[in-house]
Design a protein around this motif. Structure first.
Motif, PDB file in Angstrom:
ATOM      1  N   LEU A  18     -33.238 117.024  45.347  1.00 41.71           N
ATOM      2  CA  LEU A  18     -34.058 116.833  46.531  1.00 41.71           C
ATOM      3  C   LEU A  18     -34.592 118.177  47.024  1.00 41.71           C
ATOM      4  O   LEU A  18     -33.916 119.203  46.875  1.00 41.71           O
ATOM      5  CB  LEU A  18     -33.242 116.178  47.643  1.00 41.71           C
ATOM      6  N   PRO A  19     -35.776 118.196  47.630  1.00 39.69           N
ATOM      7  CA  PRO A  19     -36.268 119.438  48.250  1.00 39.69           C
ATOM      8  C   PRO A  19     -35.312 119.906  49.339  1.00 39.69           C
ATOM      9  O   PRO A  19     -34.621 119.100  49.971  1.00 39.69           O
ATOM     10  CB  PRO A  19     -37.633 119.025  48.840  1.00 39.69           C
ATOM     11  N   ARG A  20     -35.252 121.201  49.557  1.00 35.74           N
ATOM     12  CA  ARG A  20     -34.308 121.749  50.539  1.00 35.74           C
ATOM     13  C   ARG A  20     -34.575 121.219  51.940  1.00 35.74           C
ATOM     14  O   ARG A  20     -33.652 121.076  52.747  1.00 35.74           O
ATOM     15  CB  ARG A  20     -34.408 123.278  50.526  1.00 35.74           C
ATOM     16  N   GLN A  21     -35.852 120.947  52.269  1.00 37.22           N
ATOM     17  CA  GLN A  21     -36.162 120.467  53.608  1.00 37.22           C
ATOM     18  C   GLN A  21     -35.493 119.137  53.898  1.00 37.22           C
ATOM     19  O   GLN A  21     -35.178 118.825  55.052  1.00 37.22           O
ATOM     20  CB  GLN A  21     -37.684 120.323  53.784  1.00 37.22           C
ATOM     21  N   TRP A  22     -35.255 118.350  52.862  1.00 39.95           N
ATOM     22  CA  TRP A  22     -34.648 117.044  53.059  1.00 39.95           C
ATOM     23  C   TRP A  22     -33.171 117.133  53.396  1.00 39.95           C
ATOM     24  O   TRP A  22     -32.601 116.206  53.965  1.00 39.95           O
ATOM     25  CB  TRP A  22     -34.861 116.183  51.813  1.00 39.95           C
ATOM     26  N   SER A  23     -32.529 118.225  53.036  1.00 35.38           N
ATOM     27  CA  SER A  23     -31.123 118.388  53.381  1.00 35.38           C
ATOM     28  C   SER A  23     -30.942 118.399  54.896  1.00 35.38           C
ATOM     29  O   SER A  23     -30.037 117.744  55.433  1.00 35.38           O
ATOM     30  CB  SER A  23     -30.577 119.684  52.768  1.00 35.38           C
ATOM     31  N   LEU A  24     -31.809 119.135  55.600  1.00 35.27           N
ATOM     32  CA  LEU A  24     -31.740 119.165  57.064  1.00 35.27           C
ATOM     33  C   LEU A  24     -32.039 117.802  57.652  1.00 35.27           C
ATOM     34  O   LEU A  24     -31.358 117.343  58.576  1.00 35.27           O
ATOM     35  CB  LEU A  24     -32.729 120.205  57.602  1.00 35.27           C
ATOM     36  N   PHE A  25     -33.050 117.120  57.108  1.00 39.52           N
ATOM     37  CA  PHE A  25     -33.418 115.792  57.615  1.00 39.52           C
ATOM     38  C   PHE A  25     -32.267 114.807  57.439  1.00 39.52           C
ATOM     39  O   PHE A  25     -31.969 114.014  58.343  1.00 39.52           O
ATOM     40  CB  PHE A  25     -34.668 115.292  56.878  1.00 39.52           C
ATOM     41  N   ILE A  26     -31.600 114.845  56.290  1.00 38.24           N
ATOM     42  CA  ILE A  26     -30.495 113.923  56.028  1.00 38.24           C
ATOM     43  C   ILE A  26     -29.331 114.191  56.977  1.00 38.24           C
ATOM     44  O   ILE A  26     -28.690 113.256  57.481  1.00 38.24           O
ATOM     45  CB  ILE A  26     -30.057 114.044  54.557  1.00 38.24           C
ATOM     46  N   GLN A  27     -29.055 115.469  57.253  1.00 43.86           N
ATOM     47  CA  GLN A  27     -27.984 115.795  58.194  1.00 43.86           C
ATOM     48  C   GLN A  27     -28.308 115.280  59.591  1.00 43.86           C
ATOM     49  O   GLN A  27     -27.424 114.817  60.320  1.00 43.86           O
ATOM     50  CB  GLN A  27     -27.760 117.305  58.216  1.00 43.86           C
ATOM     51  N   ILE A  28     -29.585 115.359  59.976  1.00 39.27           N
ATOM     52  CA  ILE A  28     -29.989 114.836  61.287  1.00 39.27           C
ATOM     53  C   ILE A  28     -29.786 113.328  61.340  1.00 39.27           C
ATOM     54  O   ILE A  28     -29.300 112.771  62.336  1.00 39.27           O
ATOM     55  CB  ILE A  28     -31.452 115.210  61.583  1.00 39.27           C
ATOM     56  N   VAL A  29     -30.154 112.631  60.255  1.00 41.80           N
ATOM     57  CA  VAL A  29     -29.978 111.172  60.201  1.00 41.80           C
ATOM     58  C   VAL A  29     -28.497 110.807  60.288  1.00 41.80           C
ATOM     59  O   VAL A  29     -28.117 109.867  60.999  1.00 41.80           O
ATOM     60  CB  VAL A  29     -30.613 110.611  58.913  1.00 41.80           C
ATOM     61  N   VAL A  30     -27.650 111.564  59.577  1.00 45.98           N
ATOM     62  CA  VAL A  30     -26.214 111.288  59.626  1.00 45.98           C
ATOM     63  C   VAL A  30     -25.678 111.504  61.039  1.00 45.98           C
ATOM     64  O   VAL A  30     -24.907 110.686  61.567  1.00 45.98           O
ATOM     65  CB  VAL A  30     -25.466 112.188  58.616  1.00 45.98           C
ATOM     66  N   GLY A  31     -26.112 112.592  61.680  1.00 44.65           N
ATOM     67  CA  GLY A  31     -25.686 112.844  63.055  1.00 44.65           C
ATOM     68  C   GLY A  31     -26.146 111.755  64.006  1.00 44.65           C
ATOM     69  O   GLY A  31     -25.397 111.325  64.899  1.00 44.65           O
ATOM     70  N   ALA A  32     -27.377 111.294  63.819  1.00 46.16           N
ATOM     71  CA  ALA A  32     -27.883 110.213  64.662  1.00 46.16           C
ATOM     72  C   ALA A  32     -27.101 108.922  64.436  1.00 46.16           C
ATOM     73  O   ALA A  32     -26.822 108.169  65.385  1.00 46.16           O
ATOM     74  CB  ALA A  32     -29.368 109.984  64.377  1.00 46.16           C
ATOM     75  N   THR A  33     -26.722 108.657  63.193  1.00 47.85           N
ATOM     76  CA  THR A  33     -25.951 107.448  62.882  1.00 47.85           C
ATOM     77  C   THR A  33     -24.584 107.481  63.550  1.00 47.85           C
ATOM     78  O   THR A  33     -24.143 106.485  64.153  1.00 47.85           O
ATOM     79  CB  THR A  33     -25.788 107.296  61.361  1.00 47.85           C
ATOM     80  N   VAL A  34     -23.911 108.627  63.467  1.00 46.78           N
ATOM     81  CA  VAL A  34     -22.590 108.752  64.087  1.00 46.78           C
ATOM     82  C   VAL A  34     -22.711 108.680  65.606  1.00 46.78           C
ATOM     83  O   VAL A  34     -21.922 108.007  66.292  1.00 46.78           O
ATOM     84  CB  VAL A  34     -21.916 110.062  63.646  1.00 46.78           C
ATOM     85  N   GLY A  35     -23.712 109.357  66.174  1.00 43.92           N
ATOM     86  CA  GLY A  35     -23.876 109.352  67.626  1.00 43.92           C
ATOM     87  C   GLY A  35     -24.254 107.996  68.179  1.00 43.92           C
ATOM     88  O   GLY A  35     -23.888 107.651  69.317  1.00 43.92           O
ATOM     89  N   SER A  36     -24.969 107.192  67.402  1.00 40.31           N
ATOM     90  CA  SER A  36     -25.390 105.873  67.879  1.00 40.31           C
ATOM     91  C   SER A  36     -24.219 104.911  68.036  1.00 40.31           C
ATOM     92  O   SER A  36     -24.346 103.874  68.703  1.00 40.31           O
ATOM     93  CB  SER A  36     -26.424 105.271  66.914  1.00 40.31           C
ATOM     94  N   ARG A  37     -23.076 105.223  67.459  1.00 38.80           N
ATOM     95  CA  ARG A  37     -21.907 104.356  67.570  1.00 38.80           C
ATOM     96  C   ARG A  37     -21.111 104.612  68.844  1.00 38.80           C
ATOM     97  O   ARG A  37     -20.129 103.913  69.122  1.00 38.80           O
ATOM     98  CB  ARG A  37     -21.003 104.549  66.348  1.00 38.80           C
ATOM     99  N   PHE A  38     -21.516 105.604  69.613  1.00 45.55           N
ATOM    100  CA  PHE A  38     -20.805 105.918  70.860  1.00 45.55           C
ATOM    101  C   PHE A  38     -21.071 104.835  71.896  1.00 45.55           C
ATOM    102  O   PHE A  38     -22.174 104.294  71.999  1.00 45.55           O
ATOM    103  CB  PHE A  38     -21.265 107.270  71.398  1.00 45.55           C
ATOM    104  N   SER A  39     -20.043 104.524  72.666  1.00 45.79           N
ATOM    105  CA  SER A  39     -20.177 103.553  73.749  1.00 45.79           C
ATOM    106  C   SER A  39     -19.214 103.925  74.871  1.00 45.79           C
ATOM    107  O   SER A  39     -18.282 104.719  74.682  1.00 45.79           O
ATOM    108  CB  SER A  39     -19.879 102.128  73.246  1.00 45.79           C
ATOM    109  N   MET A  40     -19.415 103.328  76.041  1.00 42.97           N
ATOM    110  CA  MET A  40     -18.543 103.608  77.179  1.00 42.97           C
ATOM    111  C   MET A  40     -17.139 103.069  76.944  1.00 42.97           C
ATOM    112  O   MET A  40     -16.167 103.573  77.509  1.00 42.97           O
ATOM    113  CB  MET A  40     -19.142 102.982  78.440  1.00 42.97           C
ATOM    114  N   ASP A  41     -17.022 102.032  76.122  1.00 48.32           N
ATOM    115  CA  ASP A  41     -15.690 101.499  75.821  1.00 48.32           C
ATOM    116  C   ASP A  41     -14.828 102.537  75.122  1.00 48.32           C
ATOM    117  O   ASP A  41     -13.597 102.554  75.290  1.00 48.32           O
ATOM    118  CB  ASP A  41     -15.811 100.254  74.938  1.00 48.32           C
ATOM    119  N   MET A  42     -15.475 103.416  74.338  1.00 47.43           N
ATOM    120  CA  MET A  42     -14.718 104.465  73.655  1.00 47.43           C
ATOM    121  C   MET A  42     -14.086 105.413  74.659  1.00 47.43           C
ATOM    122  O   MET A  42     -12.950 105.871  74.457  1.00 47.43           O
ATOM    123  CB  MET A  42     -15.638 105.219  72.696  1.00 47.43           C
TER     124      MET A  42
END
Length: 224
Positions: free
Chosen positions: A108-132
């Protein structure tokens, strides 16, 4: 003895003039203007660089399309298994099969490494809730004790693996750290460690948990 003269002004140089003041004659000086053929060579060089840049861009786009296509196919196919981490495992296996079939160094192009890390961070952050937060307040002590013990045990194993198996310390620590496979893989990409080895560790852990969890739960219910 002939009189020494300045190559530029034609004036006689004094006998005591140092060597660095004695300018060369105009006839022996190098011309500063462009020589015949310089413009052609520069145009050829510029055109070659532009062509190489276009070829490199096309190669990166081709690699991107092939890799993402294989990852999408593998991920969708593995999602039918309904297993934790099946999508990322399937995507990884899809790309591996593609590389084995083509026998080509796809990347993959190097620029995609940063994009993929952002997507992973967004995926993990989207699971946050007040119940946690509410659960954290109620179970703060066992959560912290469990996390600290797992981190300590993982650190000890990382030292052992580094000393006896020669694994890079950063790779060993991320590989033995507790956490979701997606988050650990994204962290591995940001820390510039061996992502494939990290993923292999966590895939093995997830598979063993899936296989052993039912038996462990039955045994624990017998004694608790």
């Amino acid at each position: 003895m002939p009189t020494r003269r300045d190559g530029t002004t034609g004036r006689p140089l004094p006998a005591s003039a140092p060597w660095f003041d004695r300018r060369p004659d105009a006839a022996s000086s190098t011309a500063t203007g462009p020589r015949p053929g310089d413009n052609d060579r520069e145009a050829t060089t510029t055109g070659g660089q532009a062509t190489a840049h276009r070829c490199d861009t096309m190669q990166q786009l081709t690699h991107l399309v092939l890799i993402m296509g294989a990852a999408l196919a593998g991920g969708l196919l593995a999602s039918r298994l309904n297993m934790p981490g099946s999508v990322i495992i399937g995507a990884m296996l899809g790309v591996i099969v593609l590389k084995l079939c083509l026998a080509a160094p796809l990347a993959l192009p190097r620029q995609w490494s940063l994009f993929i890390q952002i997507v992973v961070g967004a995926t993990v952050g989207s699971r946050f809730s007040m119940d946690m937060l509410q659960q954290l307040r109620h179970y703060a002590v066992p959560i912290l004790i469990s996390a600290l013990l797992l981190i300590l045990l993982g650190s000890v194993m990382a030292v052992v693996f580094t000393k006896f198996w020669g694994i890079d310390p950063g790779t060993a620590f991320i590989s033995t750290s507790p956490g979701a496979m997606t988050a650990m893989t994204g962290m591995a990409g940001g820390l510039n460690v061996d992502i494939f080895l990290v993923l292999t560790f966590h895939i093995t852990r997830v598979i063993l948990v899936i296989l052993l969890a039912p038996a462990i739960m039955r045994i624990s219910r017998m004694f608790l």
